[in-house]
Motif scaffolding. Structure first.
Motif, short mmCIF file in Angstrom:
data_model
loop_
_atom_site.label_atom_id
_atom_site.label_comp_id
_atom_site.label_asym_id
_atom_site.label_seq_id
_atom_site.Cartn_x
_atom_site.Cartn_y
_atom_site.Cartn_z
N SER A 87 54.73 79.28 123.48
CA SER A 87 55.40 77.97 123.40
C SER A 87 54.36 76.87 123.25
CB SER A 87 56.24 77.72 124.65
OG SER A 87 55.40 77.48 125.77
N LYS A 88 54.80 75.73 122.75
CA LYS A 88 53.89 74.61 122.58
C LYS A 88 53.28 74.17 123.91
CE LYS A 88 55.95 72.59 118.41
NZ LYS A 88 56.62 71.38 117.84
N MET A 89 54.09 74.19 124.97
CA MET A 89 53.59 73.76 126.27
C MET A 89 52.59 74.75 126.85
SD MET A 89 53.90 71.03 127.97
CE MET A 89 55.37 70.39 127.18
N ASP A 90 52.85 76.04 126.69
CA ASP A 90 51.89 77.05 127.15
C ASP A 90 50.60 76.97 126.35
OD1 ASP A 90 53.60 77.98 129.08
OD2 ASP A 90 54.37 79.65 127.88
N MET A 109 47.37 65.41 128.42
CA MET A 109 47.89 65.17 129.77
C MET A 109 47.42 66.23 130.76
SD MET A 109 51.74 63.76 129.10
CE MET A 109 51.98 62.09 128.48
N PHE A 110 47.30 67.47 130.27
CA PHE A 110 46.75 68.52 131.14
C PHE A 110 45.26 68.30 131.39
CE2 PHE A 110 50.32 71.28 129.42
CZ PHE A 110 50.99 71.36 130.63
N PRO A 139 54.59 67.23 129.44
CA PRO A 139 54.63 67.79 130.80
C PRO A 139 54.79 66.68 131.84
CG PRO A 139 52.36 67.72 130.03
CD PRO A 139 53.22 67.25 128.88
N ILE A 140 55.97 66.13 131.94
CA ILE A 140 56.18 64.93 132.73
C ILE A 140 55.92 65.15 134.22
CG2 ILE A 140 58.67 65.36 132.95
CD1 ILE A 140 56.88 61.95 132.59
N MET A 167 49.53 61.52 139.02
CA MET A 167 49.57 60.06 138.96
C MET A 167 48.78 59.55 137.76
SD MET A 167 49.34 59.02 143.02
CE MET A 167 49.50 57.27 142.64
N LEU A 168 49.12 60.11 136.62
CA LEU A 168 48.46 59.74 135.37
C LEU A 168 48.89 58.33 134.94
CD1 LEU A 168 46.63 60.99 133.14
CD2 LEU A 168 48.73 61.65 131.97
N ASN A 169 47.94 57.53 134.54
CA ASN A 169 48.22 56.19 134.01
C ASN A 169 48.43 56.31 132.50
OD1 ASN A 169 47.70 54.59 136.50
ND2 ASN A 169 45.65 55.43 136.26
#
Length: 380
Positions: A237-240, A281-282, A303-304, A311-313
């Motif tokens: 998958s795209k997320m994996d 994001m990862f 990946p919300i 606590m990503l800005n």
């Protein structure tokens, strides 16, 4: 100042509809019609932006739709031909870089200094407004920035995309020295983001792309490290895939995921690609900053929960606002950023269609992929 460098015809490069462009003679503007704070410019160098190409091939970007013939071009530098009665900081013959978006100056967002969000923005080569690929272009004088003697007209044309990078890295991300930065996409804006990060004293500047030529250029230009993304596995998958990419980068490039001295303080995505956004994001550190510059699909999956728990800005960066052009000029004038290496292909005005085709084909007259194509101004 000789008038020989000013064209006697106002020839324009016009997009009529999807896949149809033409050269068209427009009326010569009369300097007497200038407003007191306006300047009339003879464009001499114009870079091709991806948005120009997109309008040519697709006729729209989001809600901006080409419904009538439109002059293309907005990455431009030129020579002042005439100035309005109130203009004292510029004169005929001055070489200037153009900031091609005129804001209303009256709405609350303009008054707050974030005029890039002005809903009444008149932006060159954004429907329905004409662009700069013509003999002459009129602009407010405060949006014309005089070039120092050590900056060429060609380099001046690159201040518009450089301003996009300065906005993202210096203004939106508020990057400070000795930070680790990862930038997805080694196209023109990505490369300029790397250059800005380097100029601001970053400890590491990591370039991520899928093309070897782009990555090799990035390493010679402003990146300390490069990463060529590997292909996804079968049925992955795209997320994996995004998560795996971040782990592989961590292992191969000695990046701390989450926390640590080698963690990534700032991620800038200049691709708009869903997997790059998720990978970034990862990759970002706990409490780190992520800035989105690239425009791709209107809707993406991210990946919300991961972004929330670290606590990503997350910030969006669009065009450029107050003070950005001045900072860009200062960085180039002081030798902290070089623009000349980015100019790989040059075309005369009557070769504008070939220049656009070069961008579409990703191959210039020399058979090599372009970074920045520059079109000179009309000669007559």
């Amino acid at each position: 100042m000789s008038d020989n460098q000013f064209p006697k015809k106002n020839v324009a490069f016009v997009l009529n509809k999807v896949d149809e462009v033409s050269f068209e003679e427009r009326p010569l503007p009369d300097p007497k019609d200038l407003g007191p704070d306006e300047v009339l410019i003879a464009p001499k160098s114009t870079g091709i932006c991806g948005s120009d190409v997109h309008y040519w091939k697709h006729g729209k970007i989001g809600d901006f739709v080409v419904k009538a013939p439109m002059i293309l071009g907005h990455e431009t530098a030129g020579i002042v031909y005439a100035v309005g009665s109130n203009v004292s900081h510029l004169k005929k013959g001055d070489r200037v870089a153009l900031e091609p978006g005129q804001m209303c100056r009256h709405c609350e967002i303009c008054k707050e200094g974030c005029y890039e969000l002005c809903k009444d923005m008149v932006f060159a080569a954004t429907p329905p407004y004409d662009g700069t690929l013509a003999g002459y272009y009129k602009l407010s004088s405060d949006l014309c920035y005089k070039l120092t003697d050590n900056i060429s007209i060609e380099e001046g044309a690159l201040f518009e995309p450089l301003a996009v990078a300065v906005q993202a890295v210096a203004k939106v991300a508020d990057l400070h020295a000795n930070k680790n930065v990862a930038i997805f996409g080694a196209g023109p804006v990505g490369l300029m983001c790397m250059a800005v990060a380097k100029a601001l004293g970053s400890r590491r500047v990591i370039a991520i792309d899928i093309q070897d030529e782009r990555l090799n250029f990035a390493k010679s230009y402003a990146a300390t490290d490069i990463w060529k993304s590997t292909a996804p596995k079968e049925n992955e998958s795209k997320m994996d895939y995004a998560r795996r990419q971040s782990v592989e980068m961590s292992e191969k490039l000695n990046i701390d995921l989450g926390q640590g001295d080698e963690a990534i303080d700032l991620v800038v995505d200049c691709t708009g690609a869903e997997v790059c956004i998720a990978t970034g994001m990862f990759l970002a550190k706990d409490g780190g900053t992520y800035v989105q510059v690239g425009m791709g699909s209107e809707n993406v999956t991210i990946p919300i929960t991961h972004a929330l728990t670290k606590m990503l800005n997350w910030k969006g960066s669009f065009r450029y606002g107050a003070g950005v052009y001045k900072l860009a000029l200062g960085l180039v004038a002081q030798g902290k950023i070089e623009l000349k290496p980015l100019i790989t292909h040059r075309y005369k005005f009557n070769q504008a269609k070939e220049a656009f085709q070069c961008m579409v084909d990703n191959k210039g007259y020399d058979g090599k992929p372009p970074i920045k194509c520059i079109i000179s101004g009309p000669e007559e």
